[in-house]
Design a protein around this motif. Structure first.
Motif, PDB file in Angstrom:
ATOM      1  N   PHE A 201       0.865  -1.176   0.000  1.00 45.14           N
ATOM      2  CA  PHE A 201       0.000   0.000   0.000  1.00 45.14           C
ATOM      3  C   PHE A 201       0.901   1.225   0.000  1.00 45.14           C
ATOM      4  N   THR A 202       1.205   1.744  -1.188  1.00 48.47           N
ATOM      5  CA  THR A 202       2.208   2.796  -1.304  1.00 48.47           C
ATOM      6  C   THR A 202       1.710   4.106  -0.699  1.00 48.47           C
ATOM      7  N   ILE A 203       2.638   4.971  -0.380  1.00 44.50           N
ATOM      8  CA  ILE A 203       2.285   6.293   0.135  1.00 44.50           C
ATOM      9  C   ILE A 203       1.443   7.053  -0.881  1.00 44.50           C
ATOM     10  N   PHE A 204       1.812   6.946  -2.144  1.00 42.72           N
ATOM     11  CA  PHE A 204       1.051   7.599  -3.208  1.00 42.72           C
ATOM     12  C   PHE A 204      -0.400   7.144  -3.177  1.00 42.72           C
ATOM     13  N   ASP A 205      -0.614   5.836  -3.063  1.00 41.16           N
ATOM     14  CA  ASP A 205      -1.977   5.309  -3.057  1.00 41.16           C
ATOM     15  C   ASP A 205      -2.719   5.646  -1.772  1.00 41.16           C
ATOM     16  N   GLN A 206      -1.992   5.753  -0.667  1.00 46.80           N
ATOM     17  CA  GLN A 206      -2.639   6.209   0.557  1.00 46.80           C
ATOM     18  C   GLN A 206      -3.196   7.621   0.388  1.00 46.80           C
ATOM     19  N   ILE A 207      -2.446   8.478  -0.300  1.00 46.60           N
ATOM     20  CA  ILE A 207      -2.932   9.836  -0.540  1.00 46.60           C
ATOM     21  C   ILE A 207      -4.171   9.808  -1.428  1.00 46.60           C
ATOM     22  N   ILE A 208      -4.153   8.989  -2.492  1.00 42.77           N
ATOM     23  CA  ILE A 208      -5.301   8.884  -3.394  1.00 42.77           C
ATOM     24  C   ILE A 208      -6.540   8.422  -2.638  1.00 42.77           C
ATOM     25  N   LEU A 209      -6.398   7.392  -1.794  1.00 44.94           N
ATOM     26  CA  LEU A 209      -7.556   6.879  -1.054  1.00 44.94           C
ATOM     27  C   LEU A 209      -8.049   7.877  -0.023  1.00 44.94           C
ATOM     28  N   ASN A 210      -7.135   8.604   0.606  1.00 46.74           N
ATOM     29  CA  ASN A 210      -7.564   9.641   1.550  1.00 46.74           C
ATOM     30  C   ASN A 210      -8.292  10.770   0.841  1.00 46.74           C
ATOM     31  N   MET A 211      -7.899  11.076  -0.378  1.00 48.53           N
ATOM     32  CA  MET A 211      -8.635  12.071  -1.162  1.00 48.53           C
ATOM     33  C   MET A 211     -10.033  11.558  -1.488  1.00 48.53           C
ATOM     34  N   LEU A 212     -10.119  10.310  -1.925  1.00 44.58           N
ATOM     35  CA  LEU A 212     -11.417   9.750  -2.306  1.00 44.58           C
ATOM     36  C   LEU A 212     -12.383   9.746  -1.129  1.00 44.58           C
ATOM     37  N   TYR A 213     -11.885   9.419   0.071  1.00 36.10           N
ATOM     38  CA  TYR A 213     -12.769   9.312   1.231  1.00 36.10           C
ATOM     39  C   TYR A 213     -12.845  10.605   2.045  1.00 36.10           C
ATOM     40  N   ASP A 214     -12.347  11.688   1.484  1.00 41.95           N
ATOM     41  CA  ASP A 214     -12.596  13.000   2.065  1.00 41.95           C
ATOM     42  C   ASP A 214     -14.093  13.295   1.914  1.00 41.95           C
ATOM     43  N   PRO A 215     -14.759  13.809   2.939  1.00 35.89           N
ATOM     44  CA  PRO A 215     -16.209  14.055   2.853  1.00 35.89           C
ATOM     45  C   PRO A 215     -16.613  15.058   1.779  1.00 35.89           C
ATOM     46  N   ARG A 216     -15.674  15.861   1.293  1.00 32.60           N
ATOM     47  CA  ARG A 216     -15.998  16.798   0.219  1.00 32.60           C
ATOM     48  C   ARG A 216     -16.156  16.113  -1.134  1.00 32.60           C
ATOM     49  N   ILE A 217     -15.644  14.900  -1.238  1.00 32.12           N
ATOM     50  CA  ILE A 217     -15.779  14.115  -2.467  1.00 32.12           C
ATOM     51  C   ILE A 217     -16.962  13.175  -2.290  1.00 32.12           C
ATOM     52  N   GLN A 218     -17.999  13.368  -3.090  1.00 29.21           N
ATOM     53  CA  GLN A 218     -19.249  12.632  -2.920  1.00 29.21           C
ATOM     54  C   GLN A 218     -19.463  11.637  -4.066  1.00 29.21           C
ATOM     55  N   PRO A 219     -20.137  10.511  -3.784  1.00 30.16           N
ATOM     56  CA  PRO A 219     -20.467   9.563  -4.859  1.00 30.16           C
ATOM     57  C   PRO A 219     -21.260  10.254  -5.961  1.00 30.16           C
ATOM     58  N   GLY A 220     -20.943   9.896  -7.194  1.00 31.71           N
ATOM     59  CA  GLY A 220     -21.662  10.464  -8.327  1.00 31.71           C
ATOM     60  C   GLY A 220     -21.089  11.756  -8.861  1.00 31.71           C
ATOM     61  N   MET A 221     -20.077  12.338  -8.176  1.00 31.69           N
ATOM     62  CA  MET A 221     -19.461  13.552  -8.684  1.00 31.69           C
ATOM     63  C   MET A 221     -18.672  13.253  -9.954  1.00 31.69           C
ATOM     64  N   SER A 222     -18.683  14.199 -10.866  1.00 26.61           N
ATOM     65  CA  SER A 222     -17.897  14.083 -12.089  1.00 26.61           C
ATOM     66  C   SER A 222     -16.511  14.697 -11.864  1.00 26.61           C
ATOM     67  N   MET A 223     -15.628  14.445 -12.815  1.00 30.41           N
ATOM     68  CA  MET A 223     -14.305  15.045 -12.728  1.00 30.41           C
ATOM     69  C   MET A 223     -14.412  16.569 -12.684  1.00 30.41           C
ATOM     70  N   LYS A 224     -15.306  17.130 -13.492  1.00 27.87           N
ATOM     71  CA  LYS A 224     -15.490  18.580 -13.543  1.00 27.87           C
ATOM     72  C   LYS A 224     -15.930  19.117 -12.182  1.00 27.87           C
ATOM     73  N   GLN A 225     -16.799  18.365 -11.496  1.00 24.00           N
ATOM     74  CA  GLN A 225     -17.292  18.817 -10.191  1.00 24.00           C
ATOM     75  C   GLN A 225     -16.214  18.762  -9.117  1.00 24.00           C
ATOM     76  N   THR A 226     -15.277  17.831  -9.228  1.00 22.99           N
ATOM     77  CA  THR A 226     -14.238  17.710  -8.209  1.00 22.99           C
ATOM     78  C   THR A 226     -13.091  18.700  -8.403  1.00 22.99           C
ATOM     79  N   LYS A 227     -12.894  19.172  -9.615  1.00 21.56           N
ATOM     80  CA  LYS A 227     -11.710  19.981  -9.917  1.00 21.56           C
ATOM     81  C   LYS A 227     -11.535  21.209  -9.018  1.00 21.56           C
ATOM     82  N   PRO A 228     -12.586  21.986  -8.722  1.00 19.15           N
ATOM     83  CA  PRO A 228     -12.372  23.189  -7.907  1.00 19.15           C
ATOM     84  C   PRO A 228     -11.866  22.896  -6.497  1.00 19.15           C
ATOM     85  N   ILE A 229     -12.254  21.747  -5.930  1.00 16.56           N
ATOM     86  CA  ILE A 229     -11.876  21.462  -4.550  1.00 16.56           C
ATOM     87  C   ILE A 229     -10.715  20.485  -4.434  1.00 16.56           C
TER      88      ILE A 229
END
Length: 242
Positions: A201-229
């Protein structure tokens, strides 16, 4: 390698390599913000086999605790190793809670540990529900997702073809079952790359998973919707990963 074959079912098949329990030790500032943002976009949005997938370019994640059950079917009992990695996930990913259950009916993430001879029949019977289905790949994960997030996942991991394959399968398939479903050969720091030799479980992937499970990232969001935050989310995820 991934296969998707039902509108609301996301099936991912891993190719040769697959990852080990326990994080790789590397500085969390070893990667630029640009690399992290591209890594998030390349793993979270899109699938290797897109034609049959359900809205592949939207965020997929669990919104409830992930309860694991391990089906230990191989000659060598790997249950303790799987449990250790599940507990590692719980410690390493903010915003995600994992549990382990002794009741398969209570699980929303099942892990089947098999020997190679069992792989095809287990996938056909327990994953595809079709005893005539073709079963490519060396390990796989199936993700059932809807507009409100991932409903359930199931991974099949081969135990008897060496420690590298088992460990890489364990890490990549379970992590992909949490939402980042795509592989990309440009991700040199990641297990989400069939050409890489990572088995942890690389450090890089830990960062990616922590980003995904940040509460600001919601299921169903598009790439365009995530870009500002996403830059702020990446900054906070980097701070969490040590």
């Amino acid at each position: 390698m991934r296969i998707r074959n039902l509108p609301a079912l996301l099936l991912s098949l891993l190719m040769p390599a697959l990852v080990a329990a326990g994080p790789v030790r590397a500085a969390n500032d070893s990667f630029s913000t640009e690399e992290i943002l591209k890594g998030f976009e390349k793993t979270v949005f899109g699938l290797e086999y897109r034609s049959w997938s359900w809205r592949p370019y939207l965020v997929k994640k669990f919104t409830q605790p992930v309860t694991f059950y391990v089906h230990s079917l191989s000659r060598r009992d790997r249950t303790r190793v799987v449990h250790r990695f599940v507990r590692e996930i719980d410690r390493r990913i903010g915003g995600l809670k994992t549990r382990i259950t002794n009741d398969p009916a209570a699980a929303n993430f099942e892990v089947f540990v098999v020997d190679r001879a069992q792989y095809v029949p287990v996938v056909q019977r327990d994953i595809y529900k079709n005893d005539r289905a073709k079963v490519p790949g060396r390990c796989l994960v199936r993700v059932v997702s809807g507009r409100n997030g991932i409903k359930r996942s199931a991974a099949v991991i081969v135990s008897d073809e060496g420690e590298f394959l088992f460990n890489r399968c364990l890490v990549e398939e379970i992590l992909q079952g949490l939402g980042p479903m795509n592989d990309n050969r440009d991700l040199t720091h990641s297990v989400f790359n069939d050409a890489s030799r990572h088995s942890r479980f690389t450090i890089f992937d830990q960062i990616i998973l922590n980003m995904l499970y940040d509460p600001r990232i919601q299921p169903g969001m598009s790439m365009k919707q995530t870009k500002p935050i996403l830059p702020l989310v990446a900054r906070d995820a980097r701070r969490r990963v040590r």
